[in-house]
Design a protein around this motif. Structure first.
Motif, PDB file in Angstrom:
ATOM      1  N   ALA A 210      25.879 -41.296  25.667  1.00 21.71           N
ATOM      2  CA  ALA A 210      24.706 -40.644  26.538  1.00 21.71           C
ATOM      3  C   ALA A 210      23.304 -40.761  26.198  1.00 21.71           C
ATOM      4  O   ALA A 210      22.471 -40.876  26.554  1.00 21.71           O
ATOM      5  CB  ALA A 210      25.300 -39.478  27.192  1.00 21.71           C
ATOM      6  N   ILE A 211      23.306 -40.202  24.752  1.00 21.77           N
ATOM      7  CA  ILE A 211      21.998 -39.967  24.023  1.00 21.77           C
ATOM      8  C   ILE A 211      21.402 -41.232  23.862  1.00 21.77           C
ATOM      9  O   ILE A 211      20.129 -41.481  24.002  1.00 21.77           O
ATOM     10  CB  ILE A 211      22.250 -39.353  22.651  1.00 21.77           C
ATOM     11  N   ALA A 212      22.027 -42.280  23.473  1.00 16.33           N
ATOM     12  CA  ALA A 212      21.685 -43.445  23.122  1.00 16.33           C
ATOM     13  C   ALA A 212      21.118 -44.159  24.333  1.00 16.33           C
ATOM     14  O   ALA A 212      20.095 -45.058  24.259  1.00 16.33           O
ATOM     15  CB  ALA A 212      22.934 -44.663  22.450  1.00 16.33           C
ATOM     16  N   ALA A 213      21.700 -43.845  25.506  1.00 19.86           N
ATOM     17  CA  ALA A 213      21.401 -44.556  26.783  1.00 19.86           C
ATOM     18  C   ALA A 213      19.855 -44.129  27.216  1.00 19.86           C
ATOM     19  O   ALA A 213      18.896 -44.877  27.866  1.00 19.86           O
ATOM     20  CB  ALA A 213      22.204 -44.321  27.914  1.00 19.86           C
ATOM     21  N   VAL A 214      19.651 -42.778  27.071  1.00 19.69           N
ATOM     22  CA  VAL A 214      18.314 -42.206  27.579  1.00 19.69           C
ATOM     23  C   VAL A 214      17.275 -41.908  26.365  1.00 19.69           C
ATOM     24  O   VAL A 214      16.195 -41.649  26.885  1.00 19.69           O
ATOM     25  CB  VAL A 214      18.508 -40.741  28.110  1.00 19.69           C
ATOM     26  N   CYS A 215      17.854 -42.419  25.151  1.00 19.18           N
ATOM     27  CA  CYS A 215      16.782 -42.462  23.956  1.00 19.18           C
ATOM     28  C   CYS A 215      16.948 -43.576  23.321  1.00 19.18           C
ATOM     29  O   CYS A 215      17.386 -43.696  22.087  1.00 19.18           O
ATOM     30  CB  CYS A 215      16.948 -41.146  22.974  1.00 19.18           C
ATOM     31  N   PRO A 216      16.646 -44.806  24.032  1.00 25.80           N
ATOM     32  CA  PRO A 216      16.760 -45.934  23.348  1.00 25.80           C
ATOM     33  C   PRO A 216      15.852 -46.316  22.089  1.00 25.80           C
ATOM     34  O   PRO A 216      16.303 -47.061  21.264  1.00 25.80           O
ATOM     35  CB  PRO A 216      16.471 -47.012  24.447  1.00 25.80           C
ATOM     36  N   ASN A 217      14.823 -45.512  22.161  1.00 26.08           N
ATOM     37  CA  ASN A 217      14.018 -45.614  20.922  1.00 26.08           C
ATOM     38  C   ASN A 217      14.086 -44.550  20.023  1.00 26.08           C
ATOM     39  O   ASN A 217      13.201 -44.392  19.040  1.00 26.08           O
ATOM     40  CB  ASN A 217      12.524 -45.851  21.227  1.00 26.08           C
ATOM     41  N   GLY A 218      15.102 -43.649  19.908  1.00 23.54           N
ATOM     42  CA  GLY A 218      15.486 -42.761  18.949  1.00 23.54           C
ATOM     43  C   GLY A 218      14.627 -41.483  19.237  1.00 23.54           C
ATOM     44  O   GLY A 218      14.078 -41.493  20.312  1.00 23.54           O
ATOM     45  N   ILE A 219      14.985 -40.623  18.666  1.00 26.79           N
ATOM     46  CA  ILE A 219      14.439 -39.227  18.740  1.00 26.79           C
ATOM     47  C   ILE A 219      13.546 -38.902  17.553  1.00 26.79           C
ATOM     48  O   ILE A 219      13.905 -39.089  16.367  1.00 26.79           O
ATOM     49  CB  ILE A 219      15.469 -38.205  18.855  1.00 26.79           C
ATOM     50  N   ASP A 220      12.192 -38.424  17.871  1.00 20.78           N
ATOM     51  CA  ASP A 220      11.201 -37.916  17.029  1.00 20.78           C
ATOM     52  C   ASP A 220      11.183 -36.563  16.524  1.00 20.78           C
ATOM     53  O   ASP A 220      11.204 -36.107  15.683  1.00 20.78           O
ATOM     54  CB  ASP A 220       9.719 -38.467  17.592  1.00 20.78           C
ATOM     55  N   ILE A 221      11.487 -35.839  17.658  1.00 21.23           N
ATOM     56  CA  ILE A 221      11.515 -34.365  17.560  1.00 21.23           C
ATOM     57  C   ILE A 221      13.001 -33.823  18.553  1.00 21.23           C
ATOM     58  O   ILE A 221      13.124 -34.039  19.460  1.00 21.23           O
ATOM     59  CB  ILE A 221      10.452 -33.671  18.110  1.00 21.23           C
ATOM     60  N   TYR A 222      13.738 -33.217  17.513  1.00 22.86           N
ATOM     61  CA  TYR A 222      14.912 -32.318  18.061  1.00 22.86           C
ATOM     62  C   TYR A 222      14.626 -31.061  18.188  1.00 22.86           C
ATOM     63  O   TYR A 222      14.612 -30.278  16.917  1.00 22.86           O
ATOM     64  CB  TYR A 222      16.249 -32.830  17.281  1.00 22.86           C
ATOM     65  N   PHE A 223      14.376 -30.314  19.128  1.00 25.28           N
ATOM     66  CA  PHE A 223      14.331 -28.955  19.182  1.00 25.28           C
ATOM     67  C   PHE A 223      15.839 -28.139  19.495  1.00 25.28           C
ATOM     68  O   PHE A 223      16.323 -28.213  20.594  1.00 25.28           O
ATOM     69  CB  PHE A 223      13.466 -28.404  20.144  1.00 25.28           C
ATOM     70  N   ASP A 224      16.615 -27.896  18.260  1.00 27.35           N
ATOM     71  CA  ASP A 224      17.731 -27.445  18.446  1.00 27.35           C
ATOM     72  C   ASP A 224      17.968 -25.940  18.788  1.00 27.35           C
ATOM     73  O   ASP A 224      17.690 -24.974  18.076  1.00 27.35           O
ATOM     74  CB  ASP A 224      18.266 -27.751  16.923  1.00 27.35           C
ATOM     75  N   ASN A 225      18.465 -25.703  19.969  1.00 29.46           N
ATOM     76  CA  ASN A 225      18.775 -24.303  20.634  1.00 29.46           C
ATOM     77  C   ASN A 225      20.339 -24.113  20.345  1.00 29.46           C
ATOM     78  O   ASN A 225      20.819 -22.750  20.408  1.00 29.46           O
ATOM     79  CB  ASN A 225      18.396 -24.154  21.812  1.00 29.46           C
ATOM     80  N   VAL A 226      21.085 -24.934  20.051  1.00 32.58           N
ATOM     81  CA  VAL A 226      22.545 -24.627  20.179  1.00 32.58           C
ATOM     82  C   VAL A 226      23.498 -25.112  19.130  1.00 32.58           C
ATOM     83  O   VAL A 226      24.457 -24.494  18.801  1.00 32.58           O
ATOM     84  CB  VAL A 226      23.066 -25.601  21.541  1.00 32.58           C
ATOM     85  N   GLY A 227      23.227 -26.051  18.181  1.00 26.32           N
ATOM     86  CA  GLY A 227      23.976 -26.377  17.106  1.00 26.32           C
ATOM     87  C   GLY A 227      25.369 -27.046  17.561  1.00 26.32           C
ATOM     88  O   GLY A 227      25.542 -27.479  18.623  1.00 26.32           O
ATOM     89  N   GLY A 228      26.371 -26.895  16.658  1.00 26.39           N
ATOM     90  CA  GLY A 228      27.672 -27.500  16.965  1.00 26.39           C
ATOM     91  C   GLY A 228      27.821 -28.901  17.214  1.00 26.39           C
ATOM     92  O   GLY A 228      27.039 -29.746  16.700  1.00 26.39           O
ATOM     93  N   GLU A 229      28.664 -29.321  18.256  1.00 23.50           N
ATOM     94  CA  GLU A 229      28.995 -30.754  18.268  1.00 23.50           C
ATOM     95  C   GLU A 229      27.625 -31.413  18.971  1.00 23.50           C
ATOM     96  O   GLU A 229      27.681 -32.470  18.738  1.00 23.50           O
ATOM     97  CB  GLU A 229      30.339 -30.694  19.151  1.00 23.50           C
ATOM     98  N   ILE A 230      26.977 -30.597  19.990  1.00 24.53           N
ATOM     99  CA  ILE A 230      25.867 -31.336  20.535  1.00 24.53           C
ATOM    100  C   ILE A 230      24.786 -31.678  19.477  1.00 24.53           C
ATOM    101  O   ILE A 230      24.482 -32.794  19.296  1.00 24.53           O
ATOM    102  CB  ILE A 230      25.312 -30.365  21.470  1.00 24.53           C
ATOM    103  N   SER A 231      24.531 -30.938  18.450  1.00 27.76           N
ATOM    104  CA  SER A 231      23.548 -31.237  17.558  1.00 27.76           C
ATOM    105  C   SER A 231      24.110 -32.357  16.532  1.00 27.76           C
ATOM    106  O   SER A 231      23.520 -33.311  16.189  1.00 27.76           O
ATOM    107  CB  SER A 231      23.324 -29.966  16.644  1.00 27.76           C
TER     108      SER A 231
END
Length: 336
Positions: A210-231
């Motif tokens: 799901a992340i790959a589908a909406v971020c096809p050019n990757g992620i430059d900033i990840y604002f992490d509020n949750v940790g765990g398996e999502i991160s």
């Protein structure tokens, strides 16, 4: 006068429950010279409060068993014996411990209070112009250092901090992507707060895809509020020289054993990733800067906000516990 207080009854193991709290009645003396009697109007409940239930060293002292729990709040002056305040003034606590005790009334030294502008909705001081807004601002701007055209992904995006992070990212010309739980929250992010895309982690068993589908050019900033398996899933999509403001780890606050996840250090080395943890207290000398900028964006209509308001002093424990099951959209507030 007779008041009610909500005390920490015991230190929880894992997720707190009703046995963690104890509501009692007690007597409150009259204010002395230099003191102010305050009635709370609104309390904030926030995920960091779970950490204060543990008897552990941290950036803020733990709650004490048998003593009132405390949190951010807005109150009204009922009786003042300090010339700086008068009956009806709206106030917040200030200083090293800017909290109101969970009580239906409390006495403060006047030096520990500050007046707030009653032309602004009082709950804004607990959310958009308070800790969540300032956390979003400094975490993204100071640590994330966004540049126009970059992709910013926010976990816990429908929470009090996340919805502001995404909107600031848009103001700065970035592409904003949010992760939240449930179709309703996903639609809120895209339809109301104009995120470019949002992912329902509850409805996507393959979060990596799901992340790959909406971020096809990757992620430059990840604002992490949750940790765990999502991160864990997000980290695999970080670009070279990505920045990770580490704000919260709500997915791990109630675990009873230390979980073992992917070892992210090799990825951080090979992609030159910067990860920095922070708390809003790190920026206490710059709060004025943050409030000024947020206020300008609000007045310009560039930032919108939402709250989940629960009514009733006795509902404070339920409101706090509701944070850990995602019952809030935006800031969770209890109206006394």
């Amino acid at each position: 006068m007779q008041i009610k207080q909500i005390l920490l009854a015991s230190r929880p193991q894992g997720l707190p429950d009703d046995h963690t709290f104890n509501t009692v009645k007690s007597s409150l003396r009259e204010p002395q010279p230099g003191e102010v009697l305050v009635k709370p109007l609104y309390f904030s409940v926030d995920p960091y409060m779970r950490g204060r239930m543990n008897d552990a060293k941290s950036y803020i002292p733990p709650f004490q068993v048998g003593e009132p729990i405390e949190s951010g709040g807005v109150g009204e002056v009922i009786t003042s014996r300090d010339d700086q305040f008068k009956t009806g003034d709206l106030v917040m606590a200030t200083g090293a411990r800017p909290f109101l005790p969970w009580a239906t009334a409390a006495i403060f030294p006047g030096t520990h209070l500050r007046k707030i502008d009653n032309s602004i909705p009082p709950t804004y001081y607990l959310g958009l112009l308070g800790v969540p807004g300032l956390t979003a601002y400094f975490g993204l701007v100071d640590i994330g250092k966004p540049k126009a055209g970059e992709t910013v992904l926010v976990s816990g995006a429908a929470g009090a901090v996340g919805i502001i992070v995404g909107q600031i990212a848009k103001i700065m010309g970035c592409r904003a992507v949010g992760i939240a739980g449930g179709a309703e929250k996903v639609n809120l992010l895209t339809d109301t707060f104009h995120f470019d895309a949002a992912i329902d982690y509850k409805g996507n068993p393959n979060l990596d895809a799901a992340i790959a589908a909406v971020c096809p050019n990757g992620i430059d900033i990840y604002f992490d509020n949750v940790g765990g398996e999502i991160s864990d899933a997000v980290m695999r999509h970080l670009n070279f020289f990505a920045r990770v403001p580490l704000c919260g780890q709500i997915a791990l606050y109630n675990v009873t054993e230390v979980p073992v996840g992917p070892r992210i250090q090799p990825l951080m080395v090979t992609r030159s990733v910067l990860m920095q943890g922070f708390t809003i207290g790190n920026y206490s000398t710059r709060f004025g800067e943050g409030v000024k900028q947020l206020s300008e964006w609000i007045k310009a209509g560039q930032i919108k906000y939402t709250e989940t308001v629960i009514e009733g002093f006795d509902q404070l424990p339920a409101a706090l516990l509701g944070l850990f099951s995602g019952k809030n959209s935006g800031k969770m507030v209890v109206k006394v």
